[in-house]
Scaffold this motif. Structure first.
Motif, short mmCIF file in Angstrom:
data_model
loop_
_atom_site.label_atom_id
_atom_site.label_comp_id
_atom_site.label_asym_id
_atom_site.label_seq_id
_atom_site.Cartn_x
_atom_site.Cartn_y
_atom_site.Cartn_z
N GLY A 262 50.38 -21.47 31.80
CA GLY A 262 50.40 -20.68 30.58
C GLY A 262 50.26 -19.19 30.86
O GLY A 262 50.96 -18.37 30.26
N LEU A 263 49.36 -18.84 31.77
CA LEU A 263 49.16 -17.44 32.13
C LEU A 263 50.41 -16.87 32.79
O LEU A 263 50.82 -15.73 32.50
CB LEU A 263 47.96 -17.31 33.07
N PHE A 264 51.04 -17.65 33.66
CA PHE A 264 52.26 -17.20 34.34
C PHE A 264 53.35 -16.86 33.34
O PHE A 264 54.01 -15.82 33.45
CB PHE A 264 52.74 -18.29 35.30
N ARG A 265 53.53 -17.70 32.34
CA ARG A 265 54.56 -17.46 31.32
C ARG A 265 54.25 -16.20 30.52
O ARG A 265 55.16 -15.43 30.17
CB ARG A 265 54.65 -18.66 30.38
N ARG A 266 52.99 -15.96 30.24
CA ARG A 266 52.62 -14.76 29.48
C ARG A 266 52.78 -13.49 30.32
O ARG A 266 53.14 -12.44 29.80
CB ARG A 266 51.19 -14.91 28.96
N LEU A 267 52.53 -13.60 31.62
CA LEU A 267 52.75 -12.46 32.51
C LEU A 267 54.24 -12.10 32.56
O LEU A 267 54.60 -10.92 32.61
CB LEU A 267 52.23 -12.77 33.91
N ILE A 268 55.09 -13.11 32.55
CA ILE A 268 56.54 -12.88 32.54
C ILE A 268 56.93 -12.11 31.28
O ILE A 268 57.70 -11.13 31.33
CB ILE A 268 57.32 -14.20 32.63
N ARG A 269 56.40 -12.53 30.14
CA ARG A 269 56.74 -11.87 28.89
C ARG A 269 56.23 -10.42 28.87
O ARG A 269 56.92 -9.53 28.38
CB ARG A 269 56.14 -12.64 27.71
N THR A 270 55.03 -10.21 29.41
CA THR A 270 54.47 -8.86 29.44
C THR A 270 55.34 -7.95 30.30
O THR A 270 55.65 -6.81 29.92
CB THR A 270 53.03 -8.88 29.99
N ARG A 271 55.75 -8.46 31.46
CA ARG A 271 56.59 -7.65 32.35
C ARG A 271 57.93 -7.33 31.68
O ARG A 271 58.42 -6.20 31.77
CB ARG A 271 56.81 -8.39 33.66
N ALA A 272 58.50 -8.32 30.99
CA ALA A 272 59.77 -8.10 30.31
C ALA A 272 59.62 -7.03 29.22
O ALA A 272 60.50 -6.20 29.03
CB ALA A 272 60.27 -9.40 29.70
N SER A 273 58.48 -7.04 28.52
CA SER A 273 58.26 -6.07 27.46
C SER A 273 58.13 -4.66 28.03
O SER A 273 58.66 -3.70 27.47
CB SER A 273 56.98 -6.42 26.68
N VAL A 274 57.41 -4.54 29.16
CA VAL A 274 57.26 -3.21 29.79
C VAL A 274 58.63 -2.70 30.28
O VAL A 274 58.95 -1.53 30.10
CB VAL A 274 56.27 -3.29 30.97
N LEU A 275 59.41 -3.59 30.89
CA LEU A 275 60.75 -3.19 31.33
C LEU A 275 61.63 -2.76 30.15
O LEU A 275 62.42 -1.83 30.27
CB LEU A 275 61.41 -4.36 32.09
N ASN A 276 61.47 -3.45 29.04
CA ASN A 276 62.24 -3.11 27.84
C ASN A 276 61.87 -1.72 27.33
O ASN A 276 62.74 -0.95 26.92
CB ASN A 276 61.99 -4.15 26.76
N ILE A 277 60.58 -1.40 27.37
CA ILE A 277 60.15 -0.06 26.94
C ILE A 277 60.71 1.02 27.84
O ILE A 277 61.17 2.07 27.39
CB ILE A 277 58.60 0.00 26.90
N ILE A 278 60.70 0.75 29.15
CA ILE A 278 61.22 1.73 30.11
C ILE A 278 62.72 1.96 29.90
O ILE A 278 63.21 3.10 29.93
CB ILE A 278 60.97 1.25 31.56
N SER A 279 63.46 0.86 29.67
CA SER A 279 64.91 0.97 29.54
C SER A 279 65.33 1.69 28.27
O SER A 279 66.45 2.19 28.18
CB SER A 279 65.55 -0.42 29.56
N HIS A 280 64.43 1.76 27.29
CA HIS A 280 64.77 2.46 26.05
C HIS A 280 64.06 3.81 25.95
O HIS A 280 64.11 4.44 24.92
CB HIS A 280 64.38 1.57 24.85
#
Length: 280
Positions: A262-280
């Motif tokens: 469960g923690l691994f999946r949430r870490l993936i989502r957090t990383r994706a969100s940070v990358l999304n912020i950077i890309s925009h």
């Protein structure tokens, strides 16, 4: 003693030096984890579950327009720090989860042999092979857990306070809150890995220590893996006792496996969100 040290580490994690309404959810989740005294399997499970909740709060936090605006306008160095930390945590979480899967398989193998021996009275050779395989695996598990502990030490920034060269107090609060999340993640995972890597002491003295703890009802630092180490090496001769210890370990391992996934999946989502912020 280890219990007290970890509790002190959790309490020492600094909350944002400059609070902001947008960080209140993260602060509340951090405070909940800080009340957990990690050391036993139950408390470590509580800590891992707390991290899942914390990263759920983090995900909601990163979706906020105000958060995305302030992070995209400044703190690029911090964003890289977050990405590096999240990647390391993901790797540690993934390997730890795989260790639990392998442990589960070995424990089930021994359980199967114990049941056959209890029912049929034979199968001693197969039980010896399964026990030998488990003992070898535990040795390798300790080594792997120590390597992961070394990787945890390379995660920077979690305990640092945000530099004061940012004039935007909202950005300062955001950075400090997110560093607090990384920091508490390191502490909880450190406790879990130390649980796995605790060195094997003399079997007889360890068994005496375990029995004394049970007698004193001192469950705060109970380590089912250590107890099983004593049982599986023949110091607890009853097959019923060995089966009981195997069942307790299986319960703990199942919980670790589930929470790490469960923690691994949430870490993936957090990383994706940070990358999304950077890309925009």
């Amino acid at each position: 003693m280890a219990n007290m040290i970890i509790k002190k580490q959790l309490r020492s994690i600094s909350l944002p030096s400059r609070s902001h309404p947008s960080t209140s959810g993260l602060e509340d989740a951090l405070n909940k984890i800080k009340t957990i005294t990690t050391g036993s399997s139950e408390s470590i499970l509580m800590g891992l579950a707390g991290l899942e909740e914390l990263y759920n709060c983090m995900e909601d936090f990163l979706k906020m327009g105000s958060t995305q605006q302030v992070m995209s306008s400044g703190g690029s160095e911090f964003m890289e720090e977050m990405l590096d930390g999240s990647l390391r945590l993901m790797d540690i979480c993934s390997v730890s989860r795989d260790l639990m899967v392998d442990t589960h398989e070995h424990v089930r193998g021994v359980q199967s042999c114990v049941r056959r021996k209890k029912v049929a009275g034979g199968g001693g050779d197969k039980l010896d092979v399964a026990v030998s395989s488990y003992v070898g695996f535990r040795k390798n598990m300790r080594k792997e857990a120590k390597k992961l502990l070394g990787s945890l030490k390379k995660i920077n920034g979690g305990s640092r306070s945000c530099d004061n060269d940012h004039e935007d107090e909202h950005l300062v609060a955001v950075i400090d809150a997110m560093r607090g999340v990384i920091s508490v993640s390191v502490v909880v995972l450190k406790s879990f890995l130390e649980f796995l890597s605790r060195p094997k002491s003399n079997i007889k003295s360890k068994l005496a220590s375990v029995l004394k703890k049970k007698k004193d009802n001192h469950e705060a630092t109970k380590n089912e893996l250590e107890t099983l180490d004593s049982a599986i090496c023949g110091e607890i001769s009853s097959l019923d006792d060995l089966q009981k210890e195997l069942e307790e370990v299986e319960m703990s391992i199942s919980g670790f496996e589930r929470n790490l996934e469960g923690l691994f999946r949430r870490l993936i989502r957090t990383r994706a969100s940070v990358l999304n912020i950077i890309s925009h």
